[in-house]
Design a protein around this motif. Structure first.
Motif, PDB file in Angstrom:
ATOM      1  N   GLY A  13     -37.822  -2.853 -31.588  1.00 11.28           N
ATOM      2  CA  GLY A  13     -38.937  -1.957 -32.137  1.00 11.28           C
ATOM      3  C   GLY A  13     -38.681  -1.216 -33.198  1.00 11.28           C
ATOM      4  N   TYR A  14     -37.895  -1.559 -33.910  1.00  8.45           N
ATOM      5  CA  TYR A  14     -37.379  -1.025 -35.317  1.00  8.45           C
ATOM      6  C   TYR A  14     -38.374  -0.632 -36.349  1.00  8.45           C
ATOM      7  CZ  TYR A  14     -37.148  -5.411 -37.999  1.00  8.45           C
ATOM      8  OH  TYR A  14     -37.670  -6.359 -38.798  1.00  8.45           O
ATOM      9  N   LEU A  15     -39.278  -1.587 -36.337  1.00  8.33           N
ATOM     10  CA  LEU A  15     -40.603  -1.351 -37.296  1.00  8.33           C
ATOM     11  C   LEU A  15     -41.256  -0.100 -37.218  1.00  8.33           C
ATOM     12  CD1 LEU A  15     -41.784  -5.174 -38.285  1.00  8.33           C
ATOM     13  CD2 LEU A  15     -40.701  -3.479 -39.513  1.00  8.33           C
ATOM     14  N   GLY A  16     -41.150   0.272 -35.840  1.00  8.54           N
ATOM     15  CA  GLY A  16     -41.903   1.375 -35.687  1.00  8.54           C
ATOM     16  C   GLY A  16     -41.038   2.716 -35.639  1.00  8.54           C
ATOM     17  N   ALA A  17     -39.997   2.454 -35.684  1.00  8.18           N
ATOM     18  CA  ALA A  17     -38.869   3.753 -35.129  1.00  8.18           C
ATOM     19  C   ALA A  17     -38.903   4.606 -36.619  1.00  8.18           C
ATOM     20  CB  ALA A  17     -37.591   3.410 -35.117  1.00  8.18           C
ATOM     21  N   THR A  18     -39.010   5.865 -36.321  1.00  7.90           N
ATOM     22  CA  THR A  18     -38.973   6.815 -37.498  1.00  7.90           C
ATOM     23  C   THR A  18     -37.354   7.249 -37.685  1.00  7.90           C
ATOM     24  OG1 THR A  18     -38.584   8.564 -35.825  1.00  7.90           O
ATOM     25  CG2 THR A  18     -41.032   8.233 -36.594  1.00  7.90           C
ATOM     26  N   PHE A  19     -37.269   7.913 -38.677  1.00  8.64           N
ATOM     27  CA  PHE A  19     -35.533   8.143 -39.316  1.00  8.64           C
ATOM     28  C   PHE A  19     -35.124   9.077 -38.077  1.00  8.64           C
ATOM     29  CE2 PHE A  19     -32.772  11.400 -41.239  1.00  8.64           C
ATOM     30  CZ  PHE A  19     -31.732  10.467 -41.552  1.00  8.64           C
ATOM     31  N   PRO A  20     -35.760   9.975 -37.379  1.00 12.00           N
ATOM     32  CA  PRO A  20     -34.857  10.787 -36.331  1.00 12.00           C
ATOM     33  C   PRO A  20     -34.686   9.642 -35.083  1.00 12.00           C
ATOM     34  CG  PRO A  20     -36.795  12.058 -37.121  1.00 12.00           C
ATOM     35  CD  PRO A  20     -36.816  10.742 -37.653  1.00 12.00           C
ATOM     36  N   GLN A  21     -35.652   8.826 -34.796  1.00 14.96           N
ATOM     37  CA  GLN A  21     -35.366   7.844 -33.741  1.00 14.96           C
ATOM     38  C   GLN A  21     -34.354   6.963 -34.335  1.00 14.96           C
ATOM     39  OE1 GLN A  21     -39.353   6.114 -33.676  1.00 14.96           O
ATOM     40  NE2 GLN A  21     -39.572   6.870 -31.407  1.00 14.96           N
ATOM     41  N   MET A  22     -34.270   6.590 -35.380  1.00 17.58           N
ATOM     42  CA  MET A  22     -33.039   5.544 -36.045  1.00 17.58           C
ATOM     43  C   MET A  22     -31.667   6.310 -35.727  1.00 17.58           C
ATOM     44  SD  MET A  22     -32.051   4.938 -39.958  1.00 17.58           S
ATOM     45  CE  MET A  22     -30.408   5.614 -40.276  1.00 17.58           C
ATOM     46  N   LEU A  23     -31.621   7.758 -35.865  1.00 19.38           N
ATOM     47  CA  LEU A  23     -30.553   8.766 -35.593  1.00 19.38           C
ATOM     48  C   LEU A  23     -30.198   8.659 -34.066  1.00 19.38           C
ATOM     49  CD1 LEU A  23     -31.367  11.443 -38.012  1.00 19.38           C
ATOM     50  CD2 LEU A  23     -29.282   9.961 -38.358  1.00 19.38           C
ATOM     51  N   GLY A  24     -31.125   8.727 -33.284  1.00 19.32           N
ATOM     52  CA  GLY A  24     -31.169   8.878 -31.886  1.00 19.32           C
ATOM     53  C   GLY A  24     -30.565   7.309 -31.350  1.00 19.32           C
ATOM     54  N   THR A  25     -31.059   6.247 -31.962  1.00 22.21           N
ATOM     55  CA  THR A  25     -30.619   5.127 -31.645  1.00 22.21           C
ATOM     56  C   THR A  25     -29.009   4.993 -31.672  1.00 22.21           C
ATOM     57  OG1 THR A  25     -32.723   4.206 -31.939  1.00 22.21           O
ATOM     58  CG2 THR A  25     -30.709   2.667 -31.791  1.00 22.21           C
ATOM     59  N   PHE A  26     -28.562   5.142 -32.860  1.00 22.35           N
ATOM     60  CA  PHE A  26     -27.374   5.588 -33.280  1.00 22.35           C
ATOM     61  C   PHE A  26     -26.555   6.542 -32.443  1.00 22.35           C
ATOM     62  CE2 PHE A  26     -23.730   6.960 -35.886  1.00 22.35           C
ATOM     63  CZ  PHE A  26     -23.056   5.762 -36.074  1.00 22.35           C
ATOM     64  N   GLY A  27     -27.056   7.584 -32.155  1.00 16.15           N
ATOM     65  CA  GLY A  27     -26.255   8.659 -31.588  1.00 16.15           C
ATOM     66  C   GLY A  27     -26.156   8.403 -30.131  1.00 16.15           C
ATOM     67  N   ASP A  28     -27.038   7.548 -29.609  1.00 14.51           N
ATOM     68  CA  ASP A  28     -27.053   7.142 -28.176  1.00 14.51           C
ATOM     69  C   ASP A  28     -26.068   5.889 -28.131  1.00 14.51           C
ATOM     70  OD1 ASP A  28     -28.928   9.177 -27.611  1.00 14.51           O
ATOM     71  OD2 ASP A  28     -30.615   7.714 -27.350  1.00 14.51           O
ATOM     72  N   GLY A  29     -25.453   5.532 -29.009  1.00 14.64           N
ATOM     73  CA  GLY A  29     -24.670   4.646 -28.747  1.00 14.64           C
ATOM     74  C   GLY A  29     -25.345   3.103 -28.724  1.00 14.64           C
ATOM     75  N   ARG A  30     -26.573   3.118 -28.994  1.00 13.40           N
ATOM     76  CA  ARG A  30     -27.373   1.740 -28.670  1.00 13.40           C
ATOM     77  C   ARG A  30     -27.375   0.819 -30.038  1.00 13.40           C
ATOM     78  NH1 ARG A  30     -32.571   3.306 -27.953  1.00 13.40           N
ATOM     79  NH2 ARG A  30     -32.428   5.640 -28.257  1.00 13.40           N
ATOM     80  N   ALA A  31     -26.602   1.328 -31.032  1.00 14.92           N
ATOM     81  CA  ALA A  31     -26.509   0.493 -32.178  1.00 14.92           C
ATOM     82  C   ALA A  31     -25.218   0.947 -32.828  1.00 14.92           C
ATOM     83  CB  ALA A  31     -27.420   0.721 -33.153  1.00 14.92           C
ATOM     84  N   ALA A  32     -24.328   0.151 -33.612  1.00 17.15           N
ATOM     85  CA  ALA A  32     -23.092   0.354 -33.953  1.00 17.15           C
ATOM     86  C   ALA A  32     -23.079   0.947 -35.272  1.00 17.15           C
ATOM     87  CB  ALA A  32     -22.272  -0.811 -33.949  1.00 17.15           C
ATOM     88  N   MET A  33     -23.967   0.678 -36.161  1.00 14.69           N
ATOM     89  CA  MET A  33     -23.992   1.088 -37.658  1.00 14.69           C
ATOM     90  C   MET A  33     -25.281   1.855 -38.072  1.00 14.69           C
ATOM     91  SD  MET A  33     -21.999  -1.731 -39.969  1.00 14.69           S
ATOM     92  CE  MET A  33     -22.336  -3.147 -38.762  1.00 14.69           C
ATOM     93  N   MET A  34     -25.266   2.456 -39.089  1.00 17.81           N
ATOM     94  CA  MET A  34     -26.469   3.142 -39.520  1.00 17.81           C
ATOM     95  C   MET A  34     -26.116   3.603 -41.234  1.00 17.81           C
ATOM     96  SD  MET A  34     -27.561   6.870 -38.284  1.00 17.81           S
ATOM     97  CE  MET A  34     -26.208   8.169 -38.421  1.00 17.81           C
ATOM     98  N   LEU A  35     -26.916   3.198 -42.018  1.00 14.57           N
ATOM     99  CA  LEU A  35     -26.869   3.691 -43.316  1.00 14.57           C
ATOM    100  C   LEU A  35     -27.456   5.137 -43.602  1.00 14.57           C
ATOM    101  CD1 LEU A  35     -26.036   3.138 -46.351  1.00 14.57           C
ATOM    102  CD2 LEU A  35     -28.054   2.196 -46.648  1.00 14.57           C
ATOM    103  N   SER A  36     -26.744   6.421 -43.618  1.00 15.38           N
ATOM    104  CA  SER A  36     -27.268   7.491 -43.512  1.00 15.38           C
ATOM    105  C   SER A  36     -26.601   8.363 -44.763  1.00 15.38           C
ATOM    106  CB  SER A  36     -27.242   7.981 -42.149  1.00 15.38           C
ATOM    107  OG  SER A  36     -28.015   9.166 -42.451  1.00 15.38           O
ATOM    108  N   PHE A  37     -27.167   9.612 -44.788  1.00 15.50           N
ATOM    109  CA  PHE A  37     -26.659  10.731 -45.668  1.00 15.50           C
ATOM    110  C   PHE A  37     -25.317  11.291 -45.234  1.00 15.50           C
ATOM    111  CE2 PHE A  37     -31.446  11.009 -45.286  1.00 15.50           C
ATOM    112  CZ  PHE A  37     -31.542  10.470 -46.399  1.00 15.50           C
ATOM    113  N   SER A  38     -24.578  11.719 -46.138  1.00 15.30           N
ATOM    114  CA  SER A  38     -23.608  12.832 -45.639  1.00 15.30           C
ATOM    115  C   SER A  38     -24.148  14.036 -44.923  1.00 15.30           C
ATOM    116  CB  SER A  38     -22.705  13.349 -46.916  1.00 15.30           C
ATOM    117  OG  SER A  38     -23.886  13.571 -47.943  1.00 15.30           O
ATOM    118  N   GLY A  39     -23.278  14.133 -44.023  1.00 17.72           N
ATOM    119  CA  GLY A  39     -23.717  15.430 -42.890  1.00 17.72           C
ATOM    120  C   GLY A  39     -24.482  14.671 -41.764  1.00 17.72           C
ATOM    121  N   SER A  40     -24.430  13.268 -41.737  1.00 17.63           N
ATOM    122  CA  SER A  40     -25.101  12.685 -40.388  1.00 17.63           C
ATOM    123  C   SER A  40     -24.382  12.995 -39.151  1.00 17.63           C
ATOM    124  CB  SER A  40     -25.157  11.200 -40.871  1.00 17.63           C
ATOM    125  OG  SER A  40     -26.399  11.194 -41.807  1.00 17.63           O
TER     126      SER A  40
END
Lengths: 434, 319
Positions: free
Chosen positions: A257-284
């Motif tokens: 469902g990544y095509l519908g995911a917002t930036f906060p959802q992307m952070l959530g997916t990563f933060g929940d440990g449901r994905a191993a990497m993300m490209l993000s800003f300093s302070g993430s």
């Protein structure tokens, strides 16, 4: 028969009073910051900051400036991000135009310069010398400095140490794009989603492509494309970036469902440990914690980051970086004291205080030592030795071409356009607006 | 509740009554009429006229002017480009998709929403037990703000933590991500649209049904017409004006659809859920192309005007 109690279909509305906006200006002259006595000069400061720690520092700077210049008063004015973008064009033409306001540089700033909405900042050598040169050059146009940079950001690949260990992937060994592809394969084989992206917001995908352009083409690529050399945006590095990103996308490394995911959802997916990497800003670190389902996300020690991998045969150096730069721009109606205030605001003292909050990276490299968070120290060190720092593409190229970039790179990942097609679309959009 | 609304209406109702005594019956001269309406005109017309001019007429004319410029919104528009903005609009696949989606919304409104609203209206307008409760339940979604409804449904459709995820989990299926699927996103949006607005149309039909004289239905029944015949031969023809109104609202609603889409999909994925207004917003305003956005606005305006007047001529010819 029982009367059916429906909506009043022909309700008599009566005469509606039109009294409305009487309360405007109720805030009157009670400044947010400085004492109430009337000052001869008013510096109107329009910002988008909501973090109380940062606002406290800014207020202190405003108070100090007023103490030094009793005839000047600094007044902070807040606008929410989207409202700011929507209202600024009108505000800048009104008599209440802000003296100084927030900017991401790039295409929007160029539009503001072209219409005469801005005036250059009067910057002495000492001031220039203490600022990060990349930030300074991002706000320099036609040999004039149009803004006082105050904060910076860098994009890095964040990773979940536990998931990497589980898949037997070593982050230190991801140096090239091929390494990253191999890591993605290994993670997938271990049943772990390799990468979280926000395809609904699109720009989180665009940054992958943009960083690949920076790695493949180096400093020269974007300048050449803007000037229309080598076929503009259809030049080799842009097509190559698309081809490489497609290689990654073909592994289907993104969360469902990544095509519908917002930036906060992307952070959530990563933060929940449901994905191993993300490209993000300093302070993430704080961002992912905030977005995670449990509000905690990945523990600080369990979170790592590494610089965006290099590209085989690419012209870019591994020390080239990409990220944001923010400055205060000065409107053409701003009082001359604005420059002095900006000098104070971007002085080492206040930059150190900003750096100590761990929220932003300072635009004054000397303030880096005040950063205590290890996850922020690393990008700060990368930035300090950066050989070339590229502004976010969508800011640099302006909102129009930037959005085309977002649309097309997301379509590439989704598989509905080729790498060449992306390059062609961007070139067309660029030509159309220039 | 009812008593409250009645008492709320009573002053207005009192105003509408003719003044007491024989004075009302006397024919009044033009001068007298002007004398009585003059102050009202002077007091009430200028503010309304001023507001209408400043907030409606001037922006429409301005948008028309901007649509011929390449303008970012900063400074004054100087780069006149003739019809190029309009030419460009047609070249965007997203615009075609938006137009198609608007037509799809209208089609679904007419083929699914309207019959459903009519059917439910005939059910809950009758005197069965719990009709009022059902009427309220069906009408509730309409009361909800569009943005709130969009956010609620975004959560419902969410494949991670939403209702869709929970249902898939119970059934042992992989979680669907309908809003992220270009083939299914528009269908998901259409479901929300029907859910949100059928209650409103149902209310229109209930009001229409109320207006039908029961004596007509009784007469038909005495003449031996069965339920279906009574519905087709008596109710439906008498409901025609309401149906026309419902169609009108469906079309205008489709052309205006924006605040439901933004929280749901923002027009994505891959522009599959764009409508004309979301297209205007994301390709005009968000890209700082005020000239182009104005051109889209002009196209939308023309479509609305043509439809409104055309529909009035066609559907309300005999009214």
């Amino acid at each position: 028969m029982r009367r059916i109690n429906a909506i009043p279909t022909s309700a008599r509305l009566g005469r509606r009073s039109l009294i409305a906006a009487a309360a405007l200006g109720a805030f009157g002259r009670h400044g947010f910051v400085t004492p109430a006595e009337a000052a001869a000069t008013m510096i109107r400061w329009l910002h988008l900051e909501v973090n109380p720690q940062i606002l406290k520092i800014w207020n202190a700077a405003a108070v100090e400036f007023h103490a030094q210049h009793p005839d000047s008063e600094v007044r902070l004015q807040f606008l929410e991000n989207e409202a700011f973008k929507a209202k600024l064009p009108t505000l800048l033409q009104s008599p209440d135009a802000p003296s100084m306001f927030y900017s991401w540089g790039g295409g929007v700033m160029r539009a503001q310069i072209e219409t005469g909405a801005l005036r250059p900042v009067q910057m002495d050598d000492a001031w220039k010398a203490r600022l990060n040169p990349a930030a300074l050059s991002a706000f320099t146009s036609d040999g004039k400095i149009w803004g006082a940079p105050h904060q910076m950001a860098l994009m890095d690949v964040y990773y979940n140490k536990t998931l990497f260990k589980k898949a037997g992937v070593a982050a230190e060994q991801i140096r090239t794009w091929d390494d990253l592809l191999a890591a993605a394969k290994a993670l997938k084989a271990a049943g772990i989603t390799p990468i979280a992206v926000g395809g609904g917001d699109k720009w989180p995908i665009m940054h992958w492509w943009a960083y690949l352009v920076v790695r493949a083409g180096g400093r020269q690529a974007l300048d050449d494309a803007k000037a229309g050399r080598n076929g503009g945006f259809t030049a080799a590095p842009f097509v190559e970036a698309g081809r490489l990103l497609k290689q990654l996308a073909d592994l289907q490394p993104f969360q469902p469902g990544y095509l519908g995911a917002t930036f906060p959802q992307m952070l959530g997916t990563f933060g929940d440990g449901r994905a191993a990497m993300m490209l993000s800003f300093s302070g993430s670190y704080a961002r992912q914690a905030h977005a995670a389902a449990d509000g905690k996300g990945i523990a600080h020690d369990d979170l790592g980051l590494f610089a965006f991998p290099g590209v085989a045969g690419g012209k870019g150096l591994p020390t080239d970086t990409m990220g944001g730069m923010n400055a205060w721009l000065v409107s053409h109606t701003a009082p001359p004291q604005t420059d002095a205030f900006l000098n104070l605001l971007t002085s080492l003292k206040y930059q150190v205080e900003t750096a100590a909050t761990g929220i932003y990276m300072p635009s004054v490299p000397a303030a880096n030592s005040a950063i205590t968070d290890t996850l922020l120290q690393q990008p700060a060190a990368e930035l300090a030795k950066s050989t070339y720092h590229q502004n976010y593409f969508d800011q640099d190229l302006g909102p129009d071409v930037g959005r085309v970039l977002n649309d097309q790179t997301t379509a590439l990942v989704a598989g509905s356009i080729t790498a060449e097609g992306v390059a062609k679309q961007i070139e067309e959009a660029w030509k159309l607006s220039h | 509740m009812e008593a409250q609304s009645l008492s709320g209406l009573s002053p207005g109702a009192a105003l509408a009554l003719p003044p007491a005594g024989g004075q009302a019956r006397r024919r009044r001269s033009l001068g007298q009429r002007l004398w009585s309406t003059g102050p009202v005109l002077v007091l009430f017309l200028p503010p309304a006229l001023l507001l209408f001019t400043a907030l409606v007429v001037v922006p429409i004319l301005d948008a028309g002017r901007y649509s011929f410029f390449d303008w970012s919104g900063y400074g004054v528009p100087t780069r006149f480009i003739g019809w190029r903005n309009f030419d460009l609009i047609w070249r965007y696949p997203a615009f075609h998709q938006a137009l198609l989606n608007n037509l799809l919304i209208i089609a679904v409104s007419l083929c699914i929403q309207l019959p459903m609203a009519l059917g439910l209206a005939s059910l809950v307008a009758s005197r069965i037990r719990g009709a009022v409760t059902f009427r309220m339940i069906f009408f509730l979604p309409y009361i909800l703000a569009d943005v709130a409804a969009g956010l609620i449904w975004r959560f419902m459709y969410d494949g991670d933590y939403g209702l869709a995820a929970a249902m898939a989990h119970v059934l042992g299926l992989p979680a669907p991500y309908v809003l992220a699927d270009p083939h299914w996103a528009m269908t998901a949006v259409l479901v929300v649209i029907v859910w949100k607005y059928f209650g409103f149309h149902m209310m229109l039909f209930i009001a229409g049904l109320q207006g039908i004289d029961p004596a007509l239905l009784d007469a038909a029944a005495i003449d031996g017409a069965n339920r279906l015949q009574r519905f087709r031969r008596v109710t439906l023809p008498l409901l025609t004006p309401t149906i026309r109104l419902s169609v009108f609202f469906s079309v205008i609603g489709s052309l205006q659809l924006f605040d439901l889409i933004m929280p749901l999909t923002k027009g994505g994925p891959e522009d599959s859920t764009q409508t004309l207004v979301t297209f205007l917003y994301s390709f005009g305003i968000m890209r700082m192309r005020v000239g182009f956005g104005s051109a889209v606005g002009v196209v939308l305006f023309v479509i609305c005007v043509v439809f409104a007047f055309g529909y009035k001529r066609l559907a309300f010819r005999d009214v």
